[in-house]
Design a protein around this motif. Structure first.
Motif, PDB file in Angstrom:
ATOM      1  N   ALA A  66     -23.624  -6.309 -44.792  1.00  0.00           N
ATOM      2  CA  ALA A  66     -24.145  -7.239 -45.236  1.00  0.00           C
ATOM      3  C   ALA A  66     -23.436  -7.965 -43.890  1.00  0.00           C
ATOM      4  O   ALA A  66     -22.268  -8.400 -44.131  1.00  0.00           O
ATOM      5  CB  ALA A  66     -23.862  -7.747 -46.528  1.00  0.00           C
ATOM      6  N   ALA A  67     -23.878  -9.384 -44.027  1.00  0.00           N
ATOM      7  CA  ALA A  67     -23.882 -10.412 -43.770  1.00  0.00           C
ATOM      8  C   ALA A  67     -23.948 -11.542 -43.888  1.00  0.00           C
ATOM      9  O   ALA A  67     -25.163 -11.804 -43.800  1.00  0.00           O
ATOM     10  CB  ALA A  67     -24.489 -10.232 -41.787  1.00  0.00           C
ATOM     11  N   ILE A  68     -23.075 -12.342 -44.463  1.00  0.00           N
ATOM     12  CA  ILE A  68     -23.066 -13.630 -45.011  1.00  0.00           C
ATOM     13  C   ILE A  68     -23.112 -15.071 -43.957  1.00  0.00           C
ATOM     14  O   ILE A  68     -21.727 -14.499 -43.690  1.00  0.00           O
ATOM     15  CB  ILE A  68     -22.174 -13.256 -45.922  1.00  0.00           C
ATOM     16  N   ASP A  69     -23.681 -15.727 -43.858  1.00  0.00           N
ATOM     17  CA  ASP A  69     -23.529 -16.733 -43.492  1.00  0.00           C
ATOM     18  C   ASP A  69     -22.165 -17.986 -44.807  1.00  0.00           C
ATOM     19  O   ASP A  69     -22.934 -17.936 -45.730  1.00  0.00           O
ATOM     20  CB  ASP A  69     -24.244 -17.756 -43.219  1.00  0.00           C
ATOM     21  N   MET A  70     -20.988 -17.928 -44.270  1.00  0.00           N
ATOM     22  CA  MET A  70     -20.598 -18.670 -45.214  1.00  0.00           C
ATOM     23  C   MET A  70     -20.812 -19.963 -45.950  1.00  0.00           C
ATOM     24  O   MET A  70     -19.752 -20.293 -46.604  1.00  0.00           O
ATOM     25  CB  MET A  70     -18.679 -18.264 -44.790  1.00  0.00           C
ATOM     26  N   ARG A  71     -21.202 -20.368 -44.610  1.00  0.00           N
ATOM     27  CA  ARG A  71     -21.591 -22.097 -45.103  1.00  0.00           C
ATOM     28  C   ARG A  71     -22.488 -22.103 -45.421  1.00  0.00           C
ATOM     29  O   ARG A  71     -23.037 -22.676 -46.459  1.00  0.00           O
ATOM     30  CB  ARG A  71     -21.951 -22.909 -43.629  1.00  0.00           C
TER      31      ARG A  71
END
Length: 288
Positions: free
Chosen positions: A143-148
């Motif tokens: 999983a690649a998560i955009d923390m914004r």
């Protein structure tokens, strides 16, 4: 991040033999490719890293001077046909916009070499194992998560450590991949978007020596934080990937692996080698 820190963060797993011969696990450098036309290339920088279920590949025809549009790199799910002894790959994303190596591979192991023969007869490649003994770690991006925004991004990625060699591959974020594909060709797309697809090779202390992103040479394989996460590891805090959290699942982690650097032969062959050693082995050394 050092390789030691990465290995410490990734829990070891019981070794499960891959579907293909274990001799094919590890880090391989291509010594040459000979084409059916009779020409041979011994210059292009090519590496193949193999975990249990996936492959990382990088190809740089002119090394560090390779133009952006000529670089190649990809991640692929490995398929093995036991009946034909052929390996093939399911490639969802790559640095280029099309699969430049669509043929499966018929692979023959001799010593520390793996000879790859294209079933069509188009070429034969000579690969050499770079790892001898040490860790084998395969991580695949889960999983690649955009923390914004908290959004989960459609990306692919992988990381393999084999002995004192390592490779990381990360596909372009969705907006960059869309921009490159909308341009229709790498030479018509913005260079910054093109180079968001990264395949980098590191040695020893995890310092990059080859990359599809030349500015990464001499830098750490991962220049951010690494933490143990449920079922794997989490990478974050890289200046190259600000605001991203990357979760990797463990494909395999063998702390002490003896990589395939020799193969068996018949008793008659061993006798021949011993008898003719003065000639056959006079100038023989380990070639990588």
């Amino acid at each position: 991040m050092t390789i030691g820190e990465l290995l410490a963060a990734a829990p070891a797993t019981p070794f499960e033999p891959p579907a293909f011969p274990p001799h094919l696990l590890g880090a391989f450098r291509r010594r040459s490719i000979t084409l059916c036309s009779g020409v041979t290339d011994e210059t292009t920088v090519v590496y193949w890293f193999q975990s249990r279920r996936f492959t990382i590949d990088i190809r740089l025809p002119d090394g560090t001077a390779t133009p952006a549009i000529d670089r190649q790199g990809w991640i692929g799910d490995t398929r093995w046909d036991a009946g034909t002894g052929q390996m093939s790959w399911d490639i969802r994303t790559s640095y280029q916009l099309h699969d430049q190596w669509p043929e499966p591979a018929r692979l023959i192991a001799i010593g520390n070499a793996v000879i790859e023969v294209a079933p069509s007869g188009a070429y034969v490649e000579d690969w050499r194992q770079q790892a001898t003994r040490g860790p084998l770690l395969g991580l695949r991006l889960a999983a690649a998560i955009d923390m914004r925004s908290g959004a989960r991004l459609d990306m692919d990625g992988a990381l393999i450590v084999a002995g004192d060699h390592a490779a990381i591959a990360l596909s372009r974020p969705p907006e960059d991949e869309a921009a490159v594909r909308a341009a229709g060709a790498l030479d018509r797309a913005a260079p910054a978007a093109v180079e968001r697809y990264e395949v980098s090779i590191a040695t020893h202390d995890a310092t990059i020596v080859h990359s599809t992103c030349p500015a990464r040479r001499g830098m750490p394989l991962w220049d951010g934080a690494i933490e143990r996460a449920e079922g794997g590891v989490m990478l974050h805090g890289s200046p190259r990937w600000p605001g991203y959290r990357l979760h990797f699942a463990i494909d395999c982690h063998v702390p002490d692996m003896a990589f395939g650097t020799s193969t068996s032969c018949t008793p008659a062959a061993r006798e021949w080698l011993a008898r003719e050693a003065g000639h056959v082995l006079r100038h023989a050394t380990v070639a990588r």
